[in-house]
Design an enzyme around this catalytic site. Sequence first.
Site, short mmCIF file in Angstrom:
data_model
loop_
_atom_site.label_atom_id
_atom_site.label_comp_id
_atom_site.label_asym_id
_atom_site.label_seq_id
_atom_site.Cartn_x
_atom_site.Cartn_y
_atom_site.Cartn_z
N GLU A 122 -20.19 25.76 8.13
CA GLU A 122 -19.98 24.68 9.09
C GLU A 122 -18.48 24.40 9.17
O GLU A 122 -17.81 24.37 8.14
CB GLU A 122 -20.70 23.40 8.64
CG GLU A 122 -20.65 22.33 9.72
CD GLU A 122 -21.43 21.06 9.36
OE1 GLU A 122 -21.93 20.94 8.22
OE2 GLU A 122 -21.52 20.19 10.23
N GLY A 262 -17.06 17.48 0.73
CA GLY A 262 -17.89 16.99 -0.37
C GLY A 262 -19.00 17.96 -0.74
O GLY A 262 -19.16 18.34 -1.90
N ALA A 263 -19.77 18.36 0.26
CA ALA A 263 -20.89 19.26 0.01
C ALA A 263 -21.44 19.75 1.33
O ALA A 263 -21.05 19.25 2.39
CB ALA A 263 -21.99 18.54 -0.77
N MET A 264 -22.36 20.72 1.25
CA MET A 264 -22.88 21.33 2.48
C MET A 264 -24.37 21.58 2.38
O MET A 264 -24.86 22.12 1.40
CB MET A 264 -22.11 22.63 2.75
CG MET A 264 -22.53 23.35 4.01
SD MET A 264 -22.24 22.33 5.48
CE MET A 264 -23.57 22.93 6.52
N GLU A 265 -25.07 21.22 3.45
CA GLU A 265 -26.54 21.18 3.46
C GLU A 265 -27.23 22.50 3.82
O GLU A 265 -28.37 22.47 4.31
CB GLU A 265 -26.99 20.10 4.45
CG GLU A 265 -26.74 20.44 5.95
CD GLU A 265 -25.46 19.86 6.53
OE1 GLU A 265 -24.52 19.59 5.76
OE2 GLU A 265 -25.41 19.67 7.77
N ASN A 266 -26.61 23.65 3.59
CA ASN A 266 -27.23 24.94 3.93
C ASN A 266 -28.71 24.95 3.55
O ASN A 266 -29.07 24.50 2.46
CB ASN A 266 -26.54 26.06 3.16
CG ASN A 266 -25.04 25.92 3.14
OD1 ASN A 266 -24.41 25.93 4.17
ND2 ASN A 266 -24.48 25.71 1.96
N HIS A 298 -27.49 12.63 0.43
CA HIS A 298 -27.03 12.97 1.78
C HIS A 298 -27.41 14.42 2.15
O HIS A 298 -28.03 14.66 3.19
CB HIS A 298 -25.52 12.77 1.86
CG HIS A 298 -24.93 13.10 3.19
ND1 HIS A 298 -24.71 12.13 4.16
CD2 HIS A 298 -24.52 14.27 3.73
CE1 HIS A 298 -24.18 12.71 5.22
NE2 HIS A 298 -24.05 14.01 4.99
N GLU A 299 -27.04 15.34 1.30
CA GLU A 299 -27.30 16.75 1.63
C GLU A 299 -28.80 17.03 1.67
O GLU A 299 -29.29 17.76 2.52
CB GLU A 299 -26.60 17.70 0.65
CG GLU A 299 -25.10 17.48 0.50
CD GLU A 299 -24.33 17.40 1.80
OE1 GLU A 299 -24.74 18.03 2.78
OE2 GLU A 299 -23.31 16.67 1.84
N HIS A 302 -30.33 15.85 4.87
CA HIS A 302 -30.03 16.72 6.02
C HIS A 302 -31.16 17.72 6.28
O HIS A 302 -31.26 18.26 7.38
CB HIS A 302 -28.75 17.52 5.76
CG HIS A 302 -27.50 16.88 6.29
ND1 HIS A 302 -27.41 16.33 7.54
CD2 HIS A 302 -26.25 16.75 5.74
CE1 HIS A 302 -26.16 15.87 7.73
NE2 HIS A 302 -25.45 16.11 6.66
N1 TRP Z 1 -22.17 18.93 6.82
C1 TRP Z 1 -21.39 18.59 5.66
C2 TRP Z 1 -21.87 17.21 5.25
O1 TRP Z 1 -21.57 16.23 5.79
C3 TRP Z 1 -19.92 18.54 5.96
C4 TRP Z 1 -19.12 19.71 5.55
C5 TRP Z 1 -19.13 20.32 4.37
C6 TRP Z 1 -18.12 20.36 6.29
N2 TRP Z 1 -18.18 21.31 4.35
C7 TRP Z 1 -17.56 21.34 5.50
C8 TRP Z 1 -17.63 20.20 7.55
C9 TRP Z 1 -16.52 22.16 5.94
C10 TRP Z 1 -16.60 21.01 8.00
C11 TRP Z 1 -16.06 21.97 7.20
O2 TRP Z 1 -22.69 17.07 4.43
ZN ZN Z 2 -23.55 15.41 6.32
#
Ligand code: TRP
Ligand code: ZN
Length: 874
Positions: A122, A262-266, A298-299, A302
């Site tokens: 993302e 912070g983190a990513m919701e893959n 949060h993640e 998502h």
């Molecule tokens: N979707 C992620 C969140 O809010 C946001 C995010 C994580 C992101 N890593 C990123 C956005 C890198 C842009 C680039 O939980």
């Molecule tokens: Zn988010």
Amino acid sequence: MNKNSPIAKYRLDYKKPDFTIIDIDLEFDLAPELTTVTARSHIVQQNKAQDTLILDGEDLKLLTININEQPWHDYKITESGIEIYHVPEEFTLTIINEIKPIDNTALEGLYVSGDALCTQCEAEGFRHITYYLDRPDVLARFTTRITANKALYPYLLSNGNRIAQGQLDDGRHWVQWQDPFPKPSYLFALVAGDFDVLCDTFISKSQRKVDLEIYVDKGNLDRSQWAMTSLKNAMQWDESRFGLEYDLDIFMIVAVDFFNMGAMENKGLNIFNSKYVLAKPETATDHDYLGIEGVIGHEYFHNWTGNRVTCRDWFQLSLKEGLTVFRDQEFSADMGSRAVKRIDDVKILRTVQFAEDASPMAHPIRPDKVIEMNNFYTVTVYEKGAEVIRMMHTLLGEEKFQAGMQLYFQRHDGSAATCDDFVQAMQDASGIDLTHFKLWYSQSGTPELTITDHYDQQNQQYTLTVKQMTPPTLDQSEKQPLHIPLAIELYQGSGELINLQYQGQTINQVLNLHQAQQQFIFENVKEKPIIALLQDFSAPVKLHYNYQDNELIFLMQKANNAFNRYDAAQMLLAKYIYLNVSNYQQKQSLILPDTVIDGFRAILLSEQLDSALIAQILTLPSENEIANLFTIVDPDAIYQVRKFLLCQFANGLYDELYAIYHHHSLPYYRITHTDMAKRALRNCCLYILSFADNKKQADLLVKSQYEQADNMTDSLAALHTAVMAQLPCKDILLTDFDEQWHKDGLVMDKWFALQASSPNNALQIVKKLLTHRSFSLNNPNRVRSLIGAFVNNNPAAFHMLDGSGYHFLVEILTELNQKNPQVASRLIDPLIRLKRYDEKRASLMREALERLLKLNNLSNDLYEKITKGLENNA
Ligand code: TRP
Ligand code: ZN
């Protein structure tokens, strides 16, 4: 200057894709120096008039292209990807390309983090992995086969379920994953590495067993339990509050040290900044524990709001982020103290989001124009976006809001939706007209309410006149009145609540504002009431109402709503901050009446108030929060006035602070909300009393707390106080901390941030720390803690009148612009707000921006912000 100025994209230019991808079969032959990617996609034309397939791709080395298994030569590589001509209506496209993870310092796409390989896709990172329709409205089923050296990368992870694995003779192995849920490319993830794994299970409400796995660097298993506890709480909470159940048999979280956000919701494979996973009492503060709970939630949330229903295009980002922040806020509120959580969230909004709204980056929660999407992961889209959802929740009530959520999922599950779709579902499910309310999605800026009142003794009528006005922003010169829910309460002098009545009817405490000016008349009001405005911060607005000191002191002690109590204290302080800044500028003496101190004393001594709430009320607003009271910010005056108030509090409340400090000591560390509240109050007392004239006693207290602490919350609080109050013990403690923790980056981040916030010589300190053994410009967490803290949390030092702070930031950004544009772009924010400063500073800031604009290979990220900053000043 860039060779070609980057091109902006506009929300209203949205067009459906000409092709879609039904499924994609990915194969990775992984190694840090060179990774080969084979992508076989099943592609179907959507627009009969278009037989050119345009795919996104960046920094890729193309090896071969086949269509329906035959080599294809009718194509052209372009600046932004590839154009493939005269393609059939439905076909299999096979692309083989190479990438170099080791060279990927931007941490976007496939990159190296420590000894592991991981991805961040993302918003538009997938195009750094292979040529693809890298847009969120193309949803495909992914199968991913990863091959890598088994000794170096024993774990090979991707989205969905593990469906096959095997061994090769050359020391490599492979694993194949299949994700049954169609998803956009930004939700793709891959991780390869060696980890310790914490395993657990969750039984869902329909009795399905879900495997939970948290992957951390070897040796960190003792810091992973809280993340697991938080995950299980989040899964449970989403079932009970929203009725939402997890949908795969496995849920994995991987913690990595190099991460831009912070983190990513893959899907099924969340990737986290290790900061939001790792915690044990010796290394993490209470604040860290709460942060982990919130981000894990949060993640996880998502999975429904973001993954099952995703965004049609990136302009709709708040559809998933605003809603998911609202959900994580509610989760934290339900897990801990609702009042304390609300105040913390409002503080962030007022400090950071209000500043963004007053900056050249001002944008609506659903932006209209974007050059670099990464620049729009903002407090406006996230936090103000959550406030907009919260206002709908206030207008509809929990039950109708949940009905709206159900309808939203019914209509949009498995597809890509828009913010309009969401509001429509809320409106249709509730029968409440949200037409006017929708303006919150397209209008930027912070609305200001100016409220006046009149009491008519004879007719026992109380009249409230409310005016609303949103000041113009760089992106929008004209503003319209919004639909604002204004929650109020009226009190009698005795503290009793007055029933709101109009024409014989009891009326709701939430007033609906729609017009530039409105009047509300309340009847049967027996005495001139005291009004409490904006209960629970019912709308993200600024408030102007001419409160008397005694009314604010009354509300601090008597208001039913905890936020109102806190806010009354804030307004009381704001009055004296405002007055004293002006006094300071005119070289007059600073003043704070004893009645104000006494008002705070009563709070401090209150028996019924939650300790955490007392601590929040007693904590002075930060310099940044104070700055938002002014059109032109005077960082020196603000610093001096804030310090003056602290000293007044310290000397005036010394005995009480000292007594409470001793009264609230805890025998051992537990992560419970009552204990966190006690620590918060105790450390708040320690901090304030250290500004008293009697520095000797504070020095002893701080030193002994630091030495005796068995947890990071208390040792860091002591260290923080030592530095902020410049106590004699500070250097010894700082050195001790460094000796103890220098191998632990996450712990050192606290130490870096603290020194960058130092009231003396901060710039010299920061420059020296750039060469510290624990610092690296390649790690975003280190950069944010040292440089980010300096430019954001130390305004008096950053805005030094000789321009040295700006000059320093230019040097850092020059280096980071190449290395990591996303991280660079976040650091520049305080430099583009030149309009908020006096002419001398503004011209130094302008010069700094002009220097940056001349950089070779200036990233789109920085270009967008610099040009806005300069435009704003014209
Ligand atoms: N979707 C992620 C969140 O809010 C946001 C995010 C994580 C992101 N890593 C990123 C956005 C890198 C842009 C680039 O939980
Ligand atoms: Zn988010």
